[in-house]
Design a protein around this motif. Structure first.
Motif, PDB file in Angstrom:
ATOM      1  N   SER A  58     -13.279 -19.422 -10.707  1.00 58.25           N
ATOM      2  CA  SER A  58     -13.191 -18.208 -11.526  1.00 58.25           C
ATOM      3  C   SER A  58     -13.050 -16.963 -10.670  1.00 58.25           C
ATOM      4  N   ILE A  59     -13.679 -16.986  -9.504  1.00 58.89           N
ATOM      5  CA  ILE A  59     -13.571 -15.877  -8.554  1.00 58.89           C
ATOM      6  C   ILE A  59     -13.014 -16.448  -7.256  1.00 58.89           C
ATOM      7  N   LYS A  60     -11.942 -15.861  -6.784  1.00 59.38           N
ATOM      8  CA  LYS A  60     -11.286 -16.312  -5.547  1.00 59.38           C
ATOM      9  C   LYS A  60     -12.024 -15.726  -4.341  1.00 59.38           C
ATOM     10  N   THR A  61     -12.049 -16.495  -3.259  1.00 59.31           N
ATOM     11  CA  THR A  61     -12.758 -16.048  -2.056  1.00 59.31           C
ATOM     12  C   THR A  61     -11.912 -16.228  -0.804  1.00 59.31           C
ATOM     13  N   LEU A  62     -12.394 -15.610   0.246  1.00 58.83           N
ATOM     14  CA  LEU A  62     -11.827 -15.786   1.579  1.00 58.83           C
ATOM     15  C   LEU A  62     -12.883 -16.508   2.408  1.00 58.83           C
ATOM     16  N   PRO A  63     -12.515 -17.557   3.149  1.00 57.10           N
ATOM     17  CA  PRO A  63     -13.519 -18.235   3.974  1.00 57.10           C
ATOM     18  C   PRO A  63     -13.999 -17.315   5.097  1.00 57.10           C
ATOM     19  N   CYS A  64     -15.280 -17.393   5.365  1.00 60.61           N
ATOM     20  CA  CYS A  64     -15.857 -16.555   6.419  1.00 60.61           C
ATOM     21  C   CYS A  64     -17.048 -17.287   7.010  1.00 60.61           C
ATOM     22  N   GLY A  65     -16.788 -18.074   8.050  1.00 59.21           N
ATOM     23  CA  GLY A  65     -17.863 -18.863   8.643  1.00 59.21           C
ATOM     24  C   GLY A  65     -18.413 -19.843   7.622  1.00 59.21           C
ATOM     25  N   LYS A  66     -19.715 -19.820   7.446  1.00 55.52           N
ATOM     26  CA  LYS A  66     -20.349 -20.700   6.464  1.00 55.52           C
ATOM     27  C   LYS A  66     -20.444 -20.049   5.087  1.00 55.52           C
ATOM     28  N   GLY A  67     -20.073 -18.783   5.011  1.00 53.66           N
ATOM     29  CA  GLY A  67     -20.202 -18.065   3.750  1.00 53.66           C
ATOM     30  C   GLY A  67     -18.860 -17.726   3.129  1.00 53.66           C
ATOM     31  N   TYR A  68     -18.888 -16.760   2.262  1.00 56.19           N
ATOM     32  CA  TYR A  68     -17.699 -16.326   1.552  1.00 56.19           C
ATOM     33  C   TYR A  68     -17.585 -14.816   1.629  1.00 56.19           C
ATOM     34  N   LYS A  69     -16.360 -14.341   1.617  1.00 62.77           N
ATOM     35  CA  LYS A  69     -16.075 -12.934   1.375  1.00 62.77           C
ATOM     36  C   LYS A  69     -15.203 -12.911   0.136  1.00 62.77           C
ATOM     37  N   ILE A  70     -15.462 -11.985  -0.696  1.00 65.85           N
ATOM     38  CA  ILE A  70     -14.780 -11.897  -1.980  1.00 65.85           C
ATOM     39  C   ILE A  70     -14.025 -10.576  -2.020  1.00 65.85           C
ATOM     40  N   THR A  71     -12.794 -10.612  -2.502  1.00 62.14           N
ATOM     41  CA  THR A  71     -12.066  -9.346  -2.639  1.00 62.14           C
ATOM     42  C   THR A  71     -12.475  -8.678  -3.942  1.00 62.14           C
ATOM     43  N   LYS A  72     -12.525  -7.371  -3.889  1.00 62.04           N
ATOM     44  CA  LYS A  72     -12.841  -6.603  -5.092  1.00 62.04           C
ATOM     45  C   LYS A  72     -11.830  -6.916  -6.189  1.00 62.04           C
ATOM     46  N   VAL A  73     -10.590  -7.154  -5.788  1.00 65.03           N
ATOM     47  CA  VAL A  73      -9.534  -7.481  -6.744  1.00 65.03           C
ATOM     48  C   VAL A  73      -9.892  -8.744  -7.530  1.00 65.03           C
ATOM     49  N   SER A  74     -10.460  -9.752  -6.868  1.00 68.48           N
ATOM     50  CA  SER A  74     -10.772 -10.984  -7.591  1.00 68.48           C
ATOM     51  C   SER A  74     -11.901 -10.779  -8.595  1.00 68.48           C
ATOM     52  N   VAL A  75     -12.834  -9.890  -8.307  1.00 68.68           N
ATOM     53  CA  VAL A  75     -13.894  -9.591  -9.275  1.00 68.68           C
ATOM     54  C   VAL A  75     -13.297  -8.830 -10.455  1.00 68.68           C
ATOM     55  N   ILE A  76     -12.431  -7.869 -10.185  1.00 71.29           N
ATOM     56  CA  ILE A  76     -11.775  -7.128 -11.267  1.00 71.29           C
ATOM     57  C   ILE A  76     -10.944  -8.083 -12.126  1.00 71.29           C
ATOM     58  N   ASP A  77     -10.210  -8.979 -11.480  1.00 68.97           N
ATOM     59  CA  ASP A  77      -9.413  -9.959 -12.217  1.00 68.97           C
ATOM     60  C   ASP A  77     -10.306 -10.822 -13.104  1.00 68.97           C
ATOM     61  N   TYR A  78     -11.440 -11.252 -12.586  1.00 65.29           N
ATOM     62  CA  TYR A  78     -12.377 -12.049 -13.380  1.00 65.29           C
ATOM     63  C   TYR A  78     -12.865 -11.255 -14.589  1.00 65.29           C
ATOM     64  N   VAL A  79     -13.246 -10.006 -14.374  1.00 63.75           N
ATOM     65  CA  VAL A  79     -13.758  -9.169 -15.462  1.00 63.75           C
ATOM     66  C   VAL A  79     -12.689  -8.946 -16.533  1.00 63.75           C
ATOM     67  N   LEU A  80     -11.454  -8.692 -16.112  1.00 61.94           N
ATOM     68  CA  LEU A  80     -10.379  -8.421 -17.070  1.00 61.94           C
ATOM     69  C   LEU A  80      -9.967  -9.653 -17.858  1.00 61.94           C
ATOM     70  N   ASN A  81     -10.139 -10.845 -17.284  1.00 62.91           N
ATOM     71  CA  ASN A  81      -9.613 -12.048 -17.917  1.00 62.91           C
ATOM     72  C   ASN A  81     -10.647 -12.991 -18.485  1.00 62.91           C
ATOM     73  N   ARG A  82     -11.893 -12.599 -18.508  1.00 63.48           N
ATOM     74  CA  ARG A  82     -12.898 -13.527 -19.044  1.00 63.48           C
ATOM     75  C   ARG A  82     -13.086 -13.395 -20.515  1.00 63.48           C
TER      76      ARG A  82
END
Length: 82
Positions: A58-82
């Motif tokens: 539902s939210i796209k991420t960028l790999p970053c070591g053992k964690g995740y980085k999330i683009t603000k765009v993917s959160v906005i996309d999630y909010v607009l399309n849920r």
């Protein structure tokens, strides 16, 4: 209008709405955010829920070591399309 033209107009309208949303919401956040910031942006949901949204795509991420980085765009996309 033909079916393809209607679809293209709809896509352009959605894109225009996304650009406007990007300019107006979550302006206090950087372009790349942490899972904690995503939780905050989504109404202070738990980190577990953020990871669930990441896992189910539902939210796209960028790999970053053992964690995740999330683009603000993917959160906005999630909010607009849920």
């Amino acid at each position: 209008m033909g079916g393809n033209l209607k679809k293209e107009v709809s896509v352009m309208r959605d894109f225009s709405n996304a650009i406007e949303a990007y300019k107006t919401i979550f302006t206090d956040y950087p372009d790349v955010i942490s899972t904690e910031q995503a939780a905050e942006m989504l109404g202070h949901i738990g980190r577990k829920k953020v990871y669930e949204l990441i896992k189910n795509g539902s939210i796209k991420t960028l790999p970053c070591g053992k964690g995740y980085k999330i683009t603000k765009v993917s959160v906005i996309d999630y909010v607009l399309n849920r």
